[in-house]
Design an enzyme around this catalytic site. Structure first.
Site, PDB file in Angstrom:
ATOM      1  N   GLY A  82       0.825  -1.211   0.000  1.00 39.92           N
ATOM      2  CA  GLY A  82       0.000   0.000   0.000  1.00 39.92           C
ATOM      3  C   GLY A  82       0.848   1.244   0.000  1.00 39.92           C
ATOM      4  O   GLY A  82       2.052   1.178  -0.226  1.00 39.92           O
ATOM      5  N   ASN A  83       0.214   2.372   0.228  1.00 41.12           N
ATOM      6  CA  ASN A  83       0.959   3.628   0.297  1.00 41.12           C
ATOM      7  C   ASN A  83       0.351   4.526   1.370  1.00 41.12           C
ATOM      8  O   ASN A  83      -0.665   4.183   1.963  1.00 41.12           O
ATOM      9  CB  ASN A  83       0.981   4.315  -1.079  1.00 41.12           C
ATOM     10  CG  ASN A  83      -0.416   4.639  -1.547  1.00 41.12           C
ATOM     11  OD1 ASN A  83      -1.081   5.486  -0.987  1.00 41.12           O
ATOM     12  ND2 ASN A  83      -0.876   3.928  -2.584  1.00 41.12           N
ATOM     13  N   ARG A  84       0.989   5.676   1.592  1.00 42.76           N
ATOM     14  CA  ARG A  84       0.623   6.490   2.755  1.00 42.76           C
ATOM     15  C   ARG A  84      -0.440   7.553   2.456  1.00 42.76           C
ATOM     16  O   ARG A  84      -0.618   8.467   3.231  1.00 42.76           O
ATOM     17  CB  ARG A  84       1.881   7.151   3.313  1.00 42.76           C
ATOM     18  CG  ARG A  84       2.874   6.127   3.832  1.00 42.76           C
ATOM     19  CD  ARG A  84       3.834   6.732   4.820  1.00 42.76           C
ATOM     20  NE  ARG A  84       4.821   7.564   4.175  1.00 42.76           N
ATOM     21  CZ  ARG A  84       5.343   8.642   4.693  1.00 42.76           C
ATOM     22  NH1 ARG A  84       4.935   9.060   5.863  1.00 42.76           N
ATOM     23  NH2 ARG A  84       6.254   9.334   4.043  1.00 42.76           N
TER      24      ARG A  84
END
Ligand code: CTP
Length: 428
Positions: free
Chosen positions: A218-220
């Site tokens: 995933g990412n932030r």
């Protein structure tokens, strides 16, 4: 536009006088409603002189005009600056013990609260819960700035600068005409937003690409910029669908939310909703790759872990094979039909590197993706992700000029992005 400027009792009340000037200088009709505590900091004569109107704090003055109902119902915008912890608590609980809280209960227009308080009060679970309650009801509570507070201490809790609060208000109400005091528009007139009748789809958040039942790539991205874009479009009268990829925060009232998890789900949702949209905004952070294989059972660290106690651990680590995800934005541009030609907007999160500056990468990406507008923001450990303010450069296809916005709260950035989009809608 009829504005109610609420002022609650904090030292930052003096900054509300500057905010009042910004509204009146733009021709707006402002009624100031201070709380009794606010008048301890800045007196009624200041508000009366700057607004050109009488000032009341309780519901007992000019009762024949029913001010506790009239002010809120007739407002095109209610903004409270500073909003103290006490004001947030009273608003969250629906109390109506003075003119300002009565006005907040009767207002049916955008409501903006700009908090100011000490860091401990802002971070107290009671305040956090009150802010969450207010936001879930569609109140725009902007996060305070971080900086010098009343004493020697510093931290989050400082009132945003009047220009920043003004920009947020402008973003939520753009399209509302300035109305001079006593102007012709009547009490309670609906203000037609600049995006009325337009269908808009905004993607927000970040995709998650599952690896096994408990893990994902995933990412932030928090989704805050996409939520702000959706909120501003809804406030300007658009019919808005938010395609939310793993967004934990609530969307503004009136915004239809479609939840997705992966890039492929996001692609499906965007492709079907975009087909009859006037504007498509891809602000979601899409994973470029996903694991090639999904493991039905949790991937174990090593087989030795489940072996007999004392057995030598297997130090090897698995290699995760990835495959490319589709480029959703480029796909939407490619499939743009003859009859339906939505304005397509992309976002680019960039860092400068050995191959070029942030702007070089932005220009390159605009050409590659073929969208109409590319909003370029600089990212890094301290920039953009999860923060409430942002700094962007807005590029347009076939136009060398760059529109800059920020550093400013994400609502204010969104206002500038929509201004640019509205120009393209008018031109088309
Ligand atoms: N985007 C997309 N599909 C992808 C990747 C990105 O639709 N698979 C969209 C994003 O929503 C954004 C724009 O493309 O509007 C740019 O995203 P970004 O991650 O900056 O670009 P990439 O194409 O992934 O390029 P790179 O990571 O190489 O910079």
């Amino acid at each position: 536009m009829k504005v109610v400027l609420g002022v609650s009792g904090g030292i930052a009340a003096y900054k509300a006088a500057l905010l009042l000037r910004l509204f009146t200088e733009d021709g707006h009709d402002v009624t100031v409603v201070p709380t009794a505590a606010a008048l301890e900091f800045v007196g009624a004569p200041t508000w009366a002189a700057l607004s050109g109107k009488p000032v009341a704090t309780d519901v007992w003055s000019a009762v024949h005009e029913v001010p506790h109902v009239r002010l809120g119902k007739g407002a095109d915008l209610v903004v409270v600056a500073p909003a103290t912890a006490d004001l947030l608590a009273r608003a969250a609980h629906g109390l109506a013990d003075d003119l300002l809280t009565n006005t907040l209960l009767t207002a049916r227009c955008p409501v903006v609260l700009a908090p100011a308080m000490h860091t401990e009060m802002w971070q107290h679970p009671a305040t956090v819960a009150n802010v969450e309650t207010l936001r879930s009801r569609g109140v725009h509570v902007v996060d305070p700035a971080s900086g010098r507070l009343t004493g020697a201490d510093t931290g989050p809790g400082r009132l945003l600068e009047p220009e920043e609060i003004y920009a947020v208000c402008r973003g939520l109400t753009s399209g509302a005409p300035a109305r001079s005091p006593g102007g012709s528009a009547g009490e309670g007139d609906a203000v037609e937003g600049a995006l009325a009748g337009r269908r808009v789809v905004v993607s927000a958040g970040g995709t998650r690409e599952p690896l096994d039942p408990v893990r994902f790539l995933g990412n932030r991205s928090s989704g805050k910029q996409g939520l702000a874009l959706a909120a501003v479009a809804a406030a300007r009268g658009a019919e808005v669908t938010l395609v939310a990829a793993n967004v934990a925060l609530p969307a503004a009232p009136g915004v239809k939310v479609v939840s997705v998890e992966t890039a492929l789900e996001l692609q499906d949702a965007m492709t079907s909703i975009a087909s009859d949209a006037d504007v498509v905004v891809m602000s979601a952070a899409v994973a470029d790759f996903r694991p090639k294989h999904y493991a039905d059972a949790k991937i174990k660290k090593s087989h030795a872990d489940s072996a007999a106690p004392g057995a030598e651990a297997d130090e090897s680590a698995p290699t995760i094979e990835l495959v490319r995800n589709p480029d959703i934005l480029a796909g939407l541009v490619r499939s743009r039909g003859e009859g339906t030609t939505p304005v397509i907007v992309g976002f680019a999160a960039e860092t400068g590197d050995a191959h070029g500056s942030v702007m070089d990468h932005g220009r390159d990406k605009l050409a590659r993706k073929g969208c109409d507008v590319l909003v370029v923001n600089e990212v890094g450990t301290d920039l953009a992700f999860g923060r409430d303010d942002n700094l962007v450069h807005i590029l347009r296809q076939g136009d060398d000029r760059v529109v800059e916005a920020g550093p400013a709260p994400k609502e204010a950035i969104s206002a500038t992005v929509w201004d640019v989009i509205q120009d393209l809608l008018t031109d088309s």
